[in-house]
Scaffold this motif. Structure first.
Motif: not given
Length: 132
Positions: A84-86, A18-20, A52-53
């Motif tokens: 994946v992009t920030s 899962r996303d943190l 999305p992160p």
């Protein structure tokens, strides 16, 4: 469970389930660093969840990247769809600058209320009619 892992053909694959969030970040970093130290892999792959992160997830990736670079171990990211992009996707504006969609649609907030007088800003000379 925050993450799981498997080692296959010398590569350590870490799956984030899962996303943190900020509360999970430190535990994930410690666990990943322990796995890298224990297995001494030829490569590390982090599989990301479909969402999305978050900033905390990106922070864990950055810490893992620095650890892997220090050990000369390549790091790869696996996601469910696309890279994946920030940062959000950008689009060129009329001047050719790239900006996030919707950026600049808001009115700037003044630093000083209208009519408010305060001392000079840093680097500005004070204008005064007093003789020196």
């Amino acid at each position: 469970m925050l993450l799981s892992h498997e080692v296959r053909d010398g590569a350590l694959r870490i799956t984030l389930h899962r996303d943190l969030d900020i509360a999970d970040r430190a535990a994930a970093v410690v666990r990943i660093e322990m796995l890298i130290a224990a297995y001494r892999p030829a490569a590390v792959i982090i599989a990301l969840p479909r969402t999305p992160p978050s900033a905390a997830t990106l922070s864990v990736i950055a810490r893992t990247k620095r650890r892997c670079e220090g050990l000369d171990v390549p790091l790869g990211l696996a996601g469910s769809s696309g890279p994946v992009t920030s940062t959000p996707a950008t689009e060129p504006n009329q001047t050719g600058e790239h900006r996030a969609p919707g950026a600049g649609d808001h009115q700037p907030v003044p630093l000083r209320p209208p009519g408010h007088t305060q001392g000079p800003r840093a680097g500005e000379e004070e204008s005064s009619s007093r003789p020196v």
